[in-house]
Design an enzyme around this catalytic site. Structure first.
Site, PDB file in Angstrom:
ATOM      1  CG  ASP A   1     -29.563  -6.682  18.767  1.00 15.88           C
ATOM      2  OD1 ASP A   1     -28.936  -6.441  17.656  1.00 15.88           O
ATOM      3  OD2 ASP A   1     -30.148  -6.022  19.637  1.00 15.88           O
TER       4      ASP A   1
ATOM      5  CD  GLU B   1     -27.428   0.022  15.319  1.00 16.00           C
ATOM      6  OE1 GLU B   1     -27.218   1.151  16.244  1.00 16.00           O
ATOM      7  OE2 GLU B   1     -26.393  -0.890  15.476  1.00 16.00           O
TER       8      GLU B   1
ATOM      9  CG  ASP C   1     -27.271   1.812  21.150  1.00 19.29           C
ATOM     10  OD1 ASP C   1     -26.595   1.820  21.984  1.00 19.29           O
ATOM     11  OD2 ASP C   1     -27.001   1.293  19.779  1.00 19.29           O
TER      12      ASP C   1
END
Length: 547
Positions: free
Chosen positions: A101, A244, A319
């Site tokens: 990430d 993202e 999420d």
């Protein structure tokens, strides 16, 4: 698609590990890197090719690691850099790649850059962040944080506000500063040289922000920054990059993922995941999903990126709530609906992402008390909506359906205490249904969701129509059945999914000389007569049609 255009990630399946909740090897109630190493054979057996590792960097953990205080260190709760090196080596031994990430829209307020920047207006790190003077003794403008409240936080020491699109402990970086960007490139190259296979880029469409013009996403310099990143870091390596992008549209998605533009391989777009909220409202304002809308959105993205881009296929992540509770049936048809949703997604063109626990049909956690929901966003929204006059019952219903906490409960390995995740009380409450929804049960049941995912993953390795075939939606106005074709030369796949618990029918006409076989289905005895298929609750079938 020519041979030179084919990439390893076109037929890969990616599995997201949320380290804090995956497996605890030390008995402190927190998942860790050694825990992931101990479960690599489980992932190898499932068949996945790539692990997306949520942040393990040094962090105060205000936002579970998405507030990084040191990009070059591993958080001690997760282990050491030596553990990280071992994870990379042990994964490689099993043919599994790891992508990290990358959180570079913001840092923690405990990052040395920000600690320096706060000291004075002329500090050399001041311009690494975004500062503005008060306007009429108030915030510089009306920009809002994605976690609720103003996006500006006042700093008494220098009488200025700094920008934070997330918590006030997550100040936004100033991407207009070239020196800051070069420091980011150095950090990315550090991890690339260590042997990672790419990056998932957190809220990457925010880095081009222009706060004075109230621009959050897709700012005018965004793609310049991404192309500069490409040139200075991963451009010369065969890595996987996925951004993202909550603000992505089909119009701008190819800007990110068209190979000719030298930016990213693919993006996460969230248009389909926002169809069960009231238009123009927050995601907490619930509405029932309409299948025709879902068909329209997913098909729009399949068509838009067919030639000049690539889709990320996902229902879940850290999420998002659990898909089987959200759009399936997590009660009497949990197994059937989980398999149906997997079939619908994995049949499409793109790279599928599996979130930990999805492969055993883990569900949302129906916690009764707000105290059990520990995510900072959930806590902020609860307070905000109580103050806005919503009832406790309304808020708790929204949290059950949409809170990020639903994805973060510990992985359910067995029916032992704490779901076999840890020998001690975990950092977050375990979903009470671990007694029957767990990996041990799944592996001992040949008809489980786990083995269904294993088969879907294996199909992508060997079926080129599944990887590269074009997509064609059938019956767009049908309110109950999602059916589509995948076509590559003289091969055709027909994917048929009954989205609901009512029985439904679907008919398909083809030339009589063609052969039909079932590649996978979530019932044992699905019909081979595709001229009139009677679909049972949540029934899903992938047919192969050939000469």
């Amino acid at each position: 698609m020519t041979e030179t255009q084919q990439k390893w990630w076109h037929q890969s399946v990616i599995y997201q590990v949320y380290p804090r909740s995956f497996y605890d090897s030390t008995g402190d109630g927190i998942g860790d890197l050694q825990g992931i190493i101990l479960k690599l054979d489980y992932l190898k057996n499932l068949g996945i090719d790539v692990i997306w590792l949520s942040p393990v960097y040094e962090s105060p953990n205000i936002d579970n690691g998405y507030d990084i205080s040191d990009y070059y260190s591993v958080l001690s709760e997760y282990g050491t850099m030596e553990d990280m090196n071992k994870l990379l080596a042990e994964s490689k031994n099993r043919g599994i790649k790891i992508i990290m990430d990358l959180v570079v829209n913001h840092t923690s307020d405990q990052h040395p850059w920000f600690l320096e920047a706060k000291k004075s207006k002329d500090n050399r790190y001041r311009d690494y962040y975004i500062w503005r003077n008060p306007v009429n003794s108030q915030e510089p403008n009306e920009l809002k944080s994605n976690f609720g409240g103003s996006a500006w936080e006042y700093d008494e020491n220098t009488n200025q506000y700094y920008l934070h699109f997330y918590s006030k402990q997550q100040p936004d970086l100033n991407w207009e500063n070239e020196k800051m960007r070069n420091d980011i490139w150095d950090m990315m190259n550090f991890w690339i040289d260590k042997g990672i296979s790419g990056f998932r880029m957190d809220v990457i469409d925010l880095i081009g922000k222009e706060p004075d013009n109230l621009i959050k996403e897709n700012g005018p310099k965004l793609h310049d920054y991404l192309q500069e990143m490409y040139r200075n870091t991963f451009g010369s390596r065969d890595l996987l990059t996925v951004g993202e992008t909550w603000g992505a549209t089909t119009e701008n998605a190819t800007l990110y993922s068209d190979p000719k533009r030298n930016e990213l391989n693919m993006v996460f777009q969230f248009e389909h995941m926002q169809l069960d909220k009231l238009p123009g409202k927050q995601r907490w304002d619930l509405k029932k999903l309409e299948l025709r809308e879902l068909k329209h959105v997913l098909s729009k993205w399949q068509y838009a990126l067919d030639q000049d881009g690539w889709n990320s296929l996902f229902w879940n992540n850290h999420d998002l709530p659990r898909i089987v509770s959200r759009w399936g049936n997590d009660r009497e048809y949990r197994v059937e609906s989980a398999k149906m949703l997997a079939t619908l997604l994995h049949g499409m063109k793109g790279t599928p992402y599996i979130y930990q626990g999805e492969e055993i049909g883990m569900t949302n956690a129906a916690f009764q008390s707000i105290e059990d929901y520990i995510d900072i966003e959930t806590q902020n929204i609860y307070k905000e909506r109580i103050n806005a006059g919503f009832s406790e019952a309304e808020i708790m219903k929204s949290l059950y359906m949409k809170a990020r906490d639903n994805a973060r409960t510990p992985m359910q390995w067995s029916n032992e205490e704490y779901a076999g995740f840890s020998t001690e009380k975990p950092w977050m409450k375990v979903n009470p249904n671990y007694t029957y929804i767990n990996v041990e049960n799944a592996i001992s049941d040949s008809n489980s969701i786990y083995y269904y995912y294993q088969k879907l993953i294996k199909m992508r390795k060997f079926n080129q129509t599944l990887v590269h075939g074009t997509y064609k939606l059938l019956n767009p106005m049908d309110e109950s059945v999602y059916a589509y074709e995948r076509i590559l030369e003289d091969k055709k796949l027909l994917i048929v999914c009954n989205f609901y618990e009512q029985e439904n029918e679907f008919s398909y006409s083809m030339e009589s000389h063609l052969k039909v076989q079932i590649l996978i289905g979530n019932y044992q005895d699905s019909s081979l007569d595709i001229s009139n298929i009677k679909l049972r609750p949540y029934e899903a079938i992938i047919y192969e049609i050939s000469e």
